[in-house]
Every structure is written in structure tokens, then in C-alpha cells.
Enzyme design. Structure first.
Site, PDB file in Angstrom:
ATOM      1  N   GLU A  80       0.852  -1.193   0.000  1.00 22.44           N
ATOM      2  CA  GLU A  80       0.000   0.000   0.000  1.00 22.44           C
ATOM      3  C   GLU A  80       0.890   1.246   0.000  1.00 22.44           C
ATOM      4  O   GLU A  80       2.043   1.202   0.445  1.00 22.44           O
ATOM      5  CB  GLU A  80      -0.896  -0.069   1.254  1.00 22.44           C
ATOM      6  CG  GLU A  80      -1.742   1.135   1.549  1.00 22.44           C
ATOM      7  CD  GLU A  80      -2.803   1.450   0.508  1.00 22.44           C
ATOM      8  OE1 GLU A  80      -2.440   1.564  -0.676  1.00 22.44           O
ATOM      9  OE2 GLU A  80      -3.974   1.623   0.877  1.00 22.44           O
ATOM     10  N   ASP A  81       0.349   2.357  -0.504  1.00 25.57           N
ATOM     11  CA  ASP A  81       1.153   3.575  -0.530  1.00 25.57           C
ATOM     12  C   ASP A  81       1.289   4.209   0.857  1.00 25.57           C
ATOM     13  O   ASP A  81       2.385   4.515   1.316  1.00 25.57           O
ATOM     14  CB  ASP A  81       0.584   4.602  -1.540  1.00 25.57           C
ATOM     15  CG  ASP A  81      -0.911   4.895  -1.357  1.00 25.57           C
ATOM     16  OD1 ASP A  81      -1.542   4.315  -0.439  1.00 25.57           O
ATOM     17  OD2 ASP A  81      -1.447   5.695  -2.135  1.00 25.57           O
ATOM     18  N   ARG A  84       1.461  11.783  -9.246  1.00 28.17           N
ATOM     19  CA  ARG A  84       1.963  10.437  -8.959  1.00 28.17           C
ATOM     20  C   ARG A  84       3.355  10.221  -9.542  1.00 28.17           C
ATOM     21  O   ARG A  84       4.109   9.369  -9.072  1.00 28.17           O
ATOM     22  CB  ARG A  84       1.022   9.379  -9.548  1.00 28.17           C
ATOM     23  CG  ARG A  84      -0.355   9.314  -8.921  1.00 28.17           C
ATOM     24  CD  ARG A  84      -1.059   8.037  -9.363  1.00 28.17           C
ATOM     25  NE  ARG A  84      -2.495   8.082  -9.167  1.00 28.17           N
ATOM     26  CZ  ARG A  84      -3.111   7.802  -8.013  1.00 28.17           C
ATOM     27  NH1 ARG A  84      -2.406   7.456  -6.974  1.00 28.17           N
ATOM     28  NH2 ARG A  84      -4.422   7.860  -7.913  1.00 28.17           N
ATOM     29  N   ASP A 110      -3.107   6.059   6.643  1.00 27.08           N
ATOM     30  CA  ASP A 110      -3.424   7.376   7.191  1.00 27.08           C
ATOM     31  C   ASP A 110      -4.356   7.186   8.386  1.00 27.08           C
ATOM     32  O   ASP A 110      -3.926   6.754   9.447  1.00 27.08           O
ATOM     33  CB  ASP A 110      -4.055   8.194   6.055  1.00 27.08           C
ATOM     34  CG  ASP A 110      -4.305   9.647   6.409  1.00 27.08           C
ATOM     35  OD1 ASP A 110      -3.721  10.131   7.382  1.00 27.08           O
ATOM     36  OD2 ASP A 110      -5.089  10.298   5.698  1.00 27.08           O
ATOM     37  N   PHE A 124      -0.302  16.386   4.118  1.00 27.15           N
ATOM     38  CA  PHE A 124      -0.750  15.715   2.896  1.00 27.15           C
ATOM     39  C   PHE A 124       0.401  15.688   1.906  1.00 27.15           C
ATOM     40  O   PHE A 124       0.939  16.725   1.534  1.00 27.15           O
ATOM     41  CB  PHE A 124      -1.964  16.419   2.291  1.00 27.15           C
ATOM     42  CG  PHE A 124      -2.607  15.601   1.218  1.00 27.15           C
ATOM     43  CD1 PHE A 124      -3.547  14.634   1.535  1.00 27.15           C
ATOM     44  CD2 PHE A 124      -2.232  15.762  -0.107  1.00 27.15           C
ATOM     45  CE1 PHE A 124      -4.114  13.840   0.549  1.00 27.15           C
ATOM     46  CE2 PHE A 124      -2.793  14.976  -1.106  1.00 27.15           C
ATOM     47  CZ  PHE A 124      -3.741  14.013  -0.776  1.00 27.15           C
TER      48      PHE A 124
HETATM   49  P1  IMP Z   1      -7.030   6.030   5.280  1.00 23.42           P
HETATM   50  O1  IMP Z   1      -5.895   5.263   5.917  1.00 23.42           O
HETATM   51  O2  IMP Z   1      -8.316   5.281   5.354  1.00 23.42           O
HETATM   52  O3  IMP Z   1      -7.174   7.421   5.812  1.00 23.42           O
HETATM   53  O4  IMP Z   1      -6.803   6.199   3.737  1.00 23.42           O
HETATM   54  C1  IMP Z   1      -5.606   6.000   3.154  1.00 23.42           C
HETATM   55  C2  IMP Z   1      -5.712   6.347   1.679  1.00 23.42           C
HETATM   56  O5  IMP Z   1      -5.957   7.752   1.522  1.00 23.42           O
HETATM   57  C3  IMP Z   1      -4.400   6.044   1.007  1.00 23.42           C
HETATM   58  O6  IMP Z   1      -4.423   4.778   0.405  1.00 23.42           O
HETATM   59  C4  IMP Z   1      -4.254   7.179   0.004  1.00 23.42           C
HETATM   60  O7  IMP Z   1      -4.826   6.827  -1.236  1.00 23.42           O
HETATM   61  C5  IMP Z   1      -5.044   8.327   0.602  1.00 23.42           C
HETATM   62  N1  IMP Z   1      -4.157   9.250   1.346  1.00 23.42           N
HETATM   63  C6  IMP Z   1      -4.061   9.396   2.687  1.00 23.42           C
HETATM   64  N2  IMP Z   1      -3.143  10.328   3.022  1.00 23.42           N
HETATM   65  C7  IMP Z   1      -2.629  10.759   1.861  1.00 23.42           C
HETATM   66  C8  IMP Z   1      -1.606  11.732   1.532  1.00 23.42           C
HETATM   67  O8  IMP Z   1      -0.967  12.375   2.379  1.00 23.42           O
HETATM   68  N3  IMP Z   1      -1.362  11.908   0.199  1.00 23.42           N
HETATM   69  C9  IMP Z   1      -2.012  11.231  -0.772  1.00 23.42           C
HETATM   70  N4  IMP Z   1      -2.964  10.315  -0.519  1.00 23.42           N
HETATM   71  C10 IMP Z   1      -3.268  10.082   0.787  1.00 23.42           C
HETATM   72 MG    MG Z   2      -5.577   8.855  -3.604  1.00 23.52          MG
END
Ligand code: IMP
Ligand code: MG
Length: 184
Positions: A99-100, A167, A103, A154
Site C-alpha cells: 500500500e502507498d 503520482r 493514514d 498531505f
Molecule cells: P485512510 O488510511 O483510510 O485514511 O486512507 C488512506 C488512503 O488515503 C491512502 O491509500 C491514500 O490513497 C489516501 N491518502 C491518505 N493520506 C494521503 C496523503 O498524504 N497523500 C495522498 N494520498 C493520501
Molecule cells: Mg488517492
């Protein structure tokens, strides 16, 4: 140039490459002798995944899933669905989800996927994320391999997007405020 929109470079290409090499060595050691399949979550993980697989020295398979929350702006609803499923069976294989960024954890994407892959009789399911923003966490997700822990900002680049863009930046950076940067 999309680099003009960046206020601050958090992780340089060199720093990322060094950490990806370390992760690759660690994963190679941990999964030696096991049938390993890396499952990338589209689209954010593709840049990281492309570099990570070349840092892993043991045999591996590669597959992808795309997952979405229902509707727009429903990040907190926790309702998820698989838009693109795996091409191959994971039965008896050791799965490493790539995963990238982790958050808030609120999309439930990761825990949903872990449960789903376990139900398909994967031998094990672990998570590898390039970035971790633990200060933002609202729901507990155990991440087994983390590239970098980053502050509550962010970020874009190296696969991560803002409105679908940035990206392709070779580094991880913070956008200028007028483009959408700053604290989430
Ligand atoms: P969360 O953990 O449910 O808040 O969501 C995570 C997803 O939100 C990640 O897979 C990203 O696609 C997106 N995301 C969360 N933070 C960032 C950021 O700082 N930059 C870009 N995408 C983010
Ligand atoms: Mg995204």
C-alpha cells in the site's frame, strides 16, 4: 512542471531508494523458502511496488487489487468494495499487501482486504506500506513493514496523488498551500 507546485521535499529519490533496498532485503530474508505473492493496491502503490519487487531477491508472484469506498467523500463510512479483483488464487500462498500510505485507517481498505484474503485460505497475510502517518490513526491497523513514518501533512509523489495528479514525481513532497498542500 508539476514540481513547481511542491513546497517541500520530504523524501528524496535517494532516501527512498535506500529504504526500499532495506525493505527488499528484509522481505527476502523473512519469506525465504516460502511461496510469496505481492498484492499491490491500485493505483497509489504501483511506483513503490515496481521498485520494491526489484529489491526482493527471492521468487515472487505479483497481483493487483483496486478497492474503493462507496460514493464520493465517504472515506469515513467504512463501506468498501473490490473494483478489480486478483487474477490468481492466493490459496496456500504467503500474501504481502503493498500500500502507498496508511493514514486514518478509516477506509477499512486494509483490514477488509486482510480478512478477505484470509477467507481465501492464504497461508499468511501481511501489510507493507511505504508511508505511515500514525498521528492520524483513528482505527487500528497493524502494518508489518513501514518505509517511513511521516508527520501529519498531505503528501504527493512516488505514486501518491492529489486529485489524480503528481503520482509521477520521483520524490515525496508537500504541495504549496494554494495548490492544496498543508496539514490534512
Ligand atoms: P485512510 O488510511 O483510510 O485514511 O486512507 C488512506 C488512503 O488515503 C491512502 O491509500 C491514500 O490513497 C489516501 N491518502 C491518505 N493520506 C494521503 C496523503 O498524504 N497523500 C495522498 N494520498 C493520501
Ligand atoms: Mg488517492
Amino acid at each position: 512542471m508539476c514540481t513547481d507546485d511542491v513546497a517541500d521535499v520530504l523524501l528524496s529519490p535517494e532516501k527512498i531508494a535506500a529504504r526500499v533496498a532495506e525493505l527488499g532485503r528484509q522481505i527476502s530474508a523473512d519469506y525465504r523458502g516460502k511461496s510469496l505473492i505481492l498484492v499491490g493496491i491500485l493505483s497509489g502503490a504501483v511506483v513503490f511496488l515496481a521498485d520494491l519487487i526489484r529489491a526482493i531477491s527471492i521468487p515472487l508472484e505479483l497481483d493487483f487489487v483496486a478497492i474503493s469506498s462507496y460514493g464520493a467523500g465517504t472515506r469515513s463510512s467504512g463501506v468498501v468494495r473490490i473494483i478489480k479483483d486478483l487474477d490468481e488464487s492466493v490459496e496456500g500462498k504467503h500474501v504481502l499487501i503493498v500500500e502507498d500510505i496508511v493514514d486514518t485507517g478509516l477506509t477499512l481498505k486494509l483490514s477488509y482486504l486482510v480478512d478477505n484474503l484470509n477467507a481465501r485460505k492464504a497461508a499468511s497475510v501481511r501489510i507493507c506500506a511505504l508511508l505511515d502517518k500514525p498521528n492520524r490513526r483513528k482505527m487500528e491497523v497493524h502494518v508489518d513493514y513501514v518505509g517511513f513514518v511521516i508527520p501529519n501533512k498531505f503528501v504527493v509523489g512516488y505514486g501518491l496523488d492529489f486529485n489524480g495528479l503528481y503520482r509521477n514525481l520521483p520524490f515525496v513532497g508537500v504541495l504549496k498551500e494554494h495548490v492544496g498542500g498543508g496539514v490534512n
